[in-house]
Design an enzyme around this catalytic site. Sequence first.
Site, PDB file in Angstrom:
ATOM      1  CD  GLU A 160      59.831  11.691 -58.945  1.00  0.00           C
ATOM      2  OE1 GLU A 160      59.258  11.554 -60.095  1.00  0.00           O
ATOM      3  OE2 GLU A 160      60.357  11.702 -58.896  1.00  0.00           O
ATOM      4  CG  HIS A 163      56.018   8.384 -59.256  1.00  0.00           C
ATOM      5  ND1 HIS A 163      55.727   6.756 -58.025  1.00  0.00           N
ATOM      6  CD2 HIS A 163      56.899   8.995 -58.336  1.00  0.00           C
ATOM      7  CE1 HIS A 163      56.009   8.007 -57.298  1.00  0.00           C
ATOM      8  NE2 HIS A 163      56.956   9.238 -58.033  1.00  0.00           N
ATOM      9  CG  HIS A 169      55.449   8.387 -52.988  1.00  0.00           C
ATOM     10  ND1 HIS A 169      54.900   9.936 -53.088  1.00  0.00           N
ATOM     11  CD2 HIS A 169      56.210   8.376 -54.257  1.00  0.00           C
ATOM     12  CE1 HIS A 169      55.442  10.754 -53.200  1.00  0.00           C
ATOM     13  NE2 HIS A 169      56.561  10.000 -54.104  1.00  0.00           N
ATOM     14  CB  CYS A 170      56.980   1.745 -51.151  1.00  0.00           C
ATOM     15  SG  CYS A 170      57.158   0.164 -50.363  1.00  0.00           S
ATOM     16  CB  CYS A 175      61.316   0.620 -51.262  1.00  0.00           C
ATOM     17  SG  CYS A 175      60.535   0.691 -52.798  1.00  0.00           S
ATOM     18  CB  CYS A 197      58.111  -1.425 -55.429  1.00  0.00           C
ATOM     19  SG  CYS A 197      57.198  -0.774 -53.915  1.00  0.00           S
TER      20      CYS A 197
END
Length: 266
Positions: A160, A163, A169-170, A175, A197
Amino acid sequence: MILIERRGEAFAFSNGSMKVIRHSVETFFYGLSVKLLPAVTVPETRCSFRVNSSSHNLQISLGDLLQFLWKRKPKDAFCIVGITMIGLYPKDSWNFVFREASLSMGMGVFSFARYDDNFYSQSYAGRLKKRLQAKQGDYSPHHQHAAAANLQDVSLQTHEIGHMFGIHHCQWLSCVMQGSNHLEESDRRPLDFCPICLRKLQVSVGFKISERYKALLHWMEGDQSQTSGPEEATSCQSVPHFSKPTEAFQTSRLWLNRCLDILGKR
């Protein structure tokens, strides 16, 4: 700076579990400082709440909590995070949500209530013992219990807060930023970011990859008290020792060691 605030009854999270939460966020978001704010009870937030018709457990209005957080966010903080052991609901037509984070406003609320193994049982600490009509400002029937910081907690926080750094979202690799629709799917996510990421996070924060990997290994293997400052260690002497689930980190440790070997930074 990342701010973390406990929400709900002040004793819902032990001091030991809050230490683990703080240091895990400091490590996964290496290079940023993390500050724990004083615990806030629900009456202090003046948020709306309800009793869930299915579980008969208490829930707080997510929208009200986000507004409360926004008012408390300092100008020098990158984000502010509220954590609670009470359930959340975004609107009356929804049953529940686990959490919600704002990518643009730098704030989020996470509920660990449904990660409790006893959530659906009669013995759950947050279940109403009597059928009462709840009144605003009279919200304190949450009985004392400790929220153990475990793999689910670490993964949820990292996902979170990721984000809030603009990471969506990957869809590329295994991940921590992968989306999930249920607890089992969430549990299958790894603890850390995939290389794609991680690079996005590095651009935002500016850490050295090898130093972050070493910090993660130290956090997974080391005694939490070793990373505490003198003042914090003194204030926590009366708190029972809280251990991280170090054995469950085995897969992550193997991955980190391989990465450091490849980087030649052992």
